[in-house]
Motif scaffolding. Structure first.
Motif, PDB file in Angstrom:
ATOM      1  N   THR A 115       0.844  -1.194   0.000  1.00 23.14           N
ATOM      2  CA  THR A 115       0.000   0.000   0.000  1.00 23.14           C
ATOM      3  C   THR A 115       0.875   1.238   0.000  1.00 23.14           C
ATOM      4  N   GLN A 121      -3.262   3.782  -2.283  1.00 29.99           N
ATOM      5  CA  GLN A 121      -3.661   2.769  -3.255  1.00 29.99           C
ATOM      6  C   GLN A 121      -2.740   1.546  -3.210  1.00 29.99           C
ATOM      7  N   ALA A 122      -3.284   0.427  -3.664  1.00 32.74           N
ATOM      8  CA  ALA A 122      -2.484  -0.794  -3.757  1.00 32.74           C
ATOM      9  C   ALA A 122      -1.545  -0.715  -4.953  1.00 32.74           C
ATOM     10  N   TYR A 158       5.849   2.748   1.912  1.00 31.36           N
ATOM     11  CA  TYR A 158       4.838   1.698   1.776  1.00 31.36           C
ATOM     12  C   TYR A 158       4.533   1.035   3.112  1.00 31.36           C
ATOM     13  N   ALA A 164      -4.964  -1.936   1.431  1.00 27.50           N
ATOM     14  CA  ALA A 164      -5.628  -1.499   0.198  1.00 27.50           C
ATOM     15  C   ALA A 164      -6.230  -2.636  -0.620  1.00 27.50           C
ATOM     16  N   THR A 215      -7.998   5.114   3.354  1.00 28.07           N
ATOM     17  CA  THR A 215      -8.046   3.709   2.932  1.00 28.07           C
ATOM     18  C   THR A 215      -8.155   2.785   4.141  1.00 28.07           C
ATOM     19  N   ARG A 219     -11.135  -0.006   4.986  1.00 28.41           N
ATOM     20  CA  ARG A 219     -10.640  -1.368   4.789  1.00 28.41           C
ATOM     21  C   ARG A 219     -11.690  -2.433   5.108  1.00 28.41           C
TER      22      ARG A 219
END
Length: 292
Positions: A115, A121-122, A158, A164, A215, A219
């Motif tokens: 993420t 975003q992934a 990250y 994500a 996010t 989840r």
């Protein structure tokens, strides 16, 4: 080599269930063209591609022995509940060596879900040459928010891929696969929930990364939606799902007997359903398109 996608959910120490499933498949010589792993599923995934039966299990068992766990001083020094340097450096390069040669030469494609802290975003990352970068990607995929530190890969921040995209079936579809084997680490019917207080905590602690905080707050909703899709596709016979039969262990379970039993449940469940898996692989995609 099976023309299929292997999709591996995370769950920290619950990933020892996945280790049991994959160990049985490796013993049978069953490998898929594409593997995508999330969090602990990424660690399971690279051991599957490197064809190292028993390695994922050994890493989890050893990491959770009392003498291997960080004490309070170690946690404070590393700003982490776990010694990730030991897992992704000492284990990989010395104590429980990872077979980089086999991994890098494999025809299989592997992606780890991470993420991006800036976008929320992934991203789906891969590495076929650089040993250090491969382990950094896996470390990032496993870095649970507020428990483990942010990991930089290619100068970008990250965290855990499960934030994500917990179960990346959509990614497998984008890669062109219509045969999907999904290994879950929770029991059937499990759904997540997030309280308003927890959401406020996310927003405060991750205020430097507002998109990430958003996010994180979404989840549970996104995870539950994905699980509904998975259960529907499973009922229609369009995907093959393996999940625990026994009660799932806690993500930070340390008890050696419980860890061993959860591994054995994965191994035995896959053994019992292996014939069904082969039948699923032989079926033509005549049951309609997969929509997620």
């Amino acid at each position: 080599m099976q023309k299929a996608a292997m999709i591996l959910e995370g769950g920290a120490n619950r990933g020892i269930f996945t280790a049991g499933v994959l160990d049985y498949l490796m013993e049978q010589g069953f490998y898929t063209e594409y593997v995508v792993g999330v969090s602990m599923g990424a660690c399971n995934g690279i051991d599957y591609v490197s064809r190292q039966i028993g390695r994922s299990k050994e890493c989890v068992i050893r990491q959770n022995k009392k003498e291997e766990r960080l004490d309070l001083k170690g946690m404070w020094k590393k700003k982490s509940l776990f010694d990730m340097d030991r897992l992704f450096d000492d284990y990989a390069n010395e104590l429980i060596p990872f077979d980089y040669e086999t991994y890098f030469s494999a025809e299989m494609e592997f992606e780890a879900v991470v993420t991006n802290c800036l976008s929320g975003q992934a991203q789906y990352m891969t590495e076929k040459h650089d040993k250090k970068r491969l382990m950094e990607i896996c470390r990032a995929s496993c870095s649970m928010p507020m428990v483990l530190p942010i990991v930089e890969v290619d100068s970008q921040p990250y965290l855990d891929g499960g934030i994500a995209d917990s179960i990346p079936i959509k990614r497998a579809l984008e890669k062109g696969y219509r045969k999907m084997i999904v290994i879950l680490t929770r029991n059937k019917g499990y759904r997540k929930s997030t309280s308003k207080r927890t959401m406020r905590c996310y927003q405060f602690l991750m205020r430097k990364y507002p998109n990430l905080a958003k996010t994180m707050c979404l989840r549970a909703r996104n995870y539950n939606h994905t699980m509904e899709q998975i259960e529907k596709l499973e009922a229609e016979g369009k995907i093959f799902v393996i999940r625990p039969k026994v009660e799932a262990i806690k993500r930070l379970e340390h008890d050696q007997e419980r860890l061993e039993a959860f591994y054995q449940d994965g191994y035995n469940t896959m053994k019992e359903r292996y014939t069904s898996l082969l039948e699923y692989m032989k079926e033509k995609n005549h049951k309609g398109e997969i929509n997620v």
